[in-house]
Design an enzyme around this catalytic site. Structure first.
Site, PDB file in Angstrom:
ATOM      1  N   ARG A   1       0.839  -1.195   0.000  1.00 50.67           N
ATOM      2  CA  ARG A   1       0.000   0.000   0.000  1.00 50.67           C
ATOM      3  C   ARG A   1       0.866   1.233   0.000  1.00 50.67           C
ATOM      4  O   ARG A   1       1.759   1.362   0.842  1.00 50.67           O
ATOM      5  CB  ARG A   1      -0.839   0.045   1.281  1.00 50.67           C
ATOM      6  CG  ARG A   1      -2.085  -0.707   1.214  1.00 50.67           C
ATOM      7  CD  ARG A   1      -3.078  -0.320   2.260  1.00 50.67           C
ATOM      8  NE  ARG A   1      -2.567   0.081   3.561  1.00 50.67           N
ATOM      9  CZ  ARG A   1      -3.359   0.448   4.559  1.00 50.67           C
ATOM     10  NH1 ARG A   1      -4.665   0.485   4.391  1.00 50.67           N
ATOM     11  NH2 ARG A   1      -2.863   0.780   5.722  1.00 50.67           N
TER      12      ARG A   1
ATOM     13  N   THR B   1      -1.464   7.425  -0.625  1.00 48.85           N
ATOM     14  CA  THR B   1      -2.746   7.252  -1.329  1.00 48.85           C
ATOM     15  C   THR B   1      -3.537   6.061  -0.801  1.00 48.85           C
ATOM     16  O   THR B   1      -4.731   5.947  -1.060  1.00 48.85           O
ATOM     17  CB  THR B   1      -2.504   7.000  -2.834  1.00 48.85           C
ATOM     18  OG1 THR B   1      -1.808   5.731  -2.965  1.00 48.85           O
ATOM     19  CG2 THR B   1      -1.663   8.111  -3.455  1.00 48.85           C
TER      20      THR B   1
ATOM     21  N   ASP C   1       0.528  -3.460  12.075  1.00 49.04           N
ATOM     22  CA  ASP C   1       0.980  -3.795  10.716  1.00 49.04           C
ATOM     23  C   ASP C   1       1.342  -5.273  10.676  1.00 49.04           C
ATOM     24  O   ASP C   1       2.347  -5.707  11.253  1.00 49.04           O
ATOM     25  CB  ASP C   1       2.198  -2.928  10.358  1.00 49.04           C
ATOM     26  CG  ASP C   1       2.590  -3.115   8.901  1.00 49.04           C
ATOM     27  OD1 ASP C   1       2.789  -4.281   8.473  1.00 49.04           O
ATOM     28  OD2 ASP C   1       2.688  -2.119   8.180  1.00 49.04           O
TER      29      ASP C   1
ATOM     30  N   ASP D   1       4.850  -6.311   9.267  1.00 47.92           N
ATOM     31  CA  ASP D   1       5.936  -5.969  10.195  1.00 47.92           C
ATOM     32  C   ASP D   1       5.950  -6.907  11.396  1.00 47.92           C
ATOM     33  O   ASP D   1       7.016  -7.315  11.873  1.00 47.92           O
ATOM     34  CB  ASP D   1       5.788  -4.523  10.679  1.00 47.92           C
ATOM     35  CG  ASP D   1       6.257  -3.524   9.635  1.00 47.92           C
ATOM     36  OD1 ASP D   1       6.923  -3.940   8.666  1.00 47.92           O
ATOM     37  OD2 ASP D   1       5.954  -2.325   9.786  1.00 47.92           O
TER      38      ASP D   1
HETATM   39  C1  PRP Z   1      -1.073  -4.753   4.253  1.00 46.62           C
HETATM   40  C2  PRP Z   1      -1.900  -6.021   4.353  1.00 46.62           C
HETATM   41  C3  PRP Z   1      -2.728  -5.964   3.105  1.00 46.62           C
HETATM   42  C4  PRP Z   1      -2.986  -4.494   2.948  1.00 46.62           C
HETATM   43  C5  PRP Z   1      -4.367  -4.200   3.430  1.00 46.62           C
HETATM   44  O1  PRP Z   1      -0.014  -4.921   3.400  1.00 46.62           O
HETATM   45  O2  PRP Z   1      -1.136  -7.178   4.481  1.00 46.62           O
HETATM   46  O3  PRP Z   1      -2.091  -6.490   1.955  1.00 46.62           O
HETATM   47  O4  PRP Z   1      -2.028  -3.806   3.748  1.00 46.62           O
HETATM   48  O5  PRP Z   1      -4.706  -2.883   3.214  1.00 46.62           O
HETATM   49  P1  PRP Z   1      -5.830  -2.443   2.189  1.00 46.62           P
HETATM   50  O6  PRP Z   1      -7.008  -3.322   2.429  1.00 46.62           O
HETATM   51  O7  PRP Z   1      -6.092  -1.012   2.573  1.00 46.62           O
HETATM   52  O8  PRP Z   1      -5.293  -2.555   0.799  1.00 46.62           O
HETATM   53  P2  PRP Z   1       1.132  -3.805   3.236  1.00 46.62           P
HETATM   54  O9  PRP Z   1       0.769  -2.870   2.142  1.00 46.62           O
HETATM   55  O10 PRP Z   1       1.422  -3.196   4.559  1.00 46.62           O
HETATM   56  O11 PRP Z   1       2.343  -4.642   2.691  1.00 46.62           O
HETATM   57  P3  PRP Z   1       3.260  -5.710   3.448  1.00 46.62           P
HETATM   58  O12 PRP Z   1       2.416  -6.939   3.701  1.00 46.62           O
HETATM   59  O13 PRP Z   1       4.345  -5.972   2.466  1.00 46.62           O
HETATM   60  O14 PRP Z   1       3.757  -5.113   4.728  1.00 46.62           O
HETATM   61  N1  URA Z   2      -2.393  -3.317   6.866  1.00 40.97           N
HETATM   62  C1  URA Z   2      -2.011  -3.807   8.071  1.00 40.97           C
HETATM   63  O1  URA Z   2      -1.033  -4.571   8.167  1.00 40.97           O
HETATM   64  N2  URA Z   2      -2.713  -3.437   9.154  1.00 40.97           N
HETATM   65  C2  URA Z   2      -3.769  -2.605   9.086  1.00 40.97           C
HETATM   66  O2  URA Z   2      -4.383  -2.312  10.124  1.00 40.97           O
HETATM   67  C3  URA Z   2      -4.145  -2.112   7.828  1.00 40.97           C
HETATM   68  C4  URA Z   2      -3.442  -2.489   6.726  1.00 40.97           C
END
Ligand code: PRP
Ligand code: URA
Length: 212
Positions: free
Chosen positions: A107, A111, A203, A206
């Protein structure tokens, strides 16, 4: 609480108990990772309960008998990178024959839109059953985009398993992909102004991988 006809909340006590530990900020990475894995297994039990069976004759040590065997489309687990990776092993343990595709998305912090960096799934998409894995359904942008990519590649049978969903994400999925059932362990209250789920668990990527 609002109800959505695309959403199943898995209320099994083991799922709910483990989810509470997952949410706690004091839960260390090692435990977080194994809980995501365990809840993934339990979620799959519910999310796959409509898999078709056929009757087959088998031989027990005592006599022949009729028994059940899974039939139909071959399954593909599709984790959304990174956090979805944490759910793959727990579900593969139940369905060891499942193949694994990968969709790389993150994400954009400003945005909140998904940025696409990887896509690889097995061929013959129309003949397969796809199960998207991502612990978090927040705005729904990532999951909706993942489904769009799968459908564009020929997939017609798609479902999704997450652990924590926000109403906004469920509504996005309902409006963009009403044919895709979504399974979650919890439907939380709302998103904050940075797109994080409240109360959520932080997160997920993370916390699984020990980054920040
Ligand atoms: C997180 C999560 C989803 C997304 C959800 O990933 O694992 O993929 O955000 O958010 P949304 O419904 O608003 O799209 P992130 O973008 O943090 O990536 P990562 O798993 O690589 O940390
Ligand atoms: N992605 C995450 O990992 N946690 C949230 O709460 C939202 C998006």
């Amino acid at each position: 609480m609002a109800t959505y006809n695309n959403l199943t909340i898995v209320s099994h006590p083991l799922v709910q108990h483990k989810l509470s530990i997952l949410r706690k900020s004091s839960t260390p990475t090692r435990d977080f990772k194994s809980l995501v894995d365990e809840i993934g297994t339990l979620m799959a039990y519910e999310a796959l309960k409509d898999l078709p069976l056929t009757d087959v004759e088998i031989q027990t040590p005592l006599e022949p008998c009729m028994a059940k065997k899974l039939v139909g489309k071959k399954m593909v687990l599709v984790p959304i990178l990174r956090a979805g990776l944490g759910m793959v092993d727990g579900i593969s343990r139940l369905v060891p024959s499942a193949r694994v595709g990968h969709i790389g998305l993150f994400r954009d912090h400003d945005t909140l839109k998904p940025v696409d960096y990887y896509f690889k799934v097995p061929a013959d998409q129309a003949d397969r059953r796809f199960v998207i894995l991502d612990p978090m359904l927040a705005t729904g942008g990532s999951m909706s985009y993942a489904v769009e990519k799968l459908k564009a590649s020929g997939a017609v049978d798609v479902r999704a398993i997450c652990l924590v969903a926000a109403p906004e994400g469920v509504e996005t999925m309902l409006s963009d992909h009403p044919d895709v059932p979504v399974f979650t362990a919890a439907l939380d209250r709302q998103l904050n102004d940075k797109g994080y789920i409240l109360p959520g668990l932080g997160d997920a990527g993370d916390r699984i991988f020990g980054t920040s």
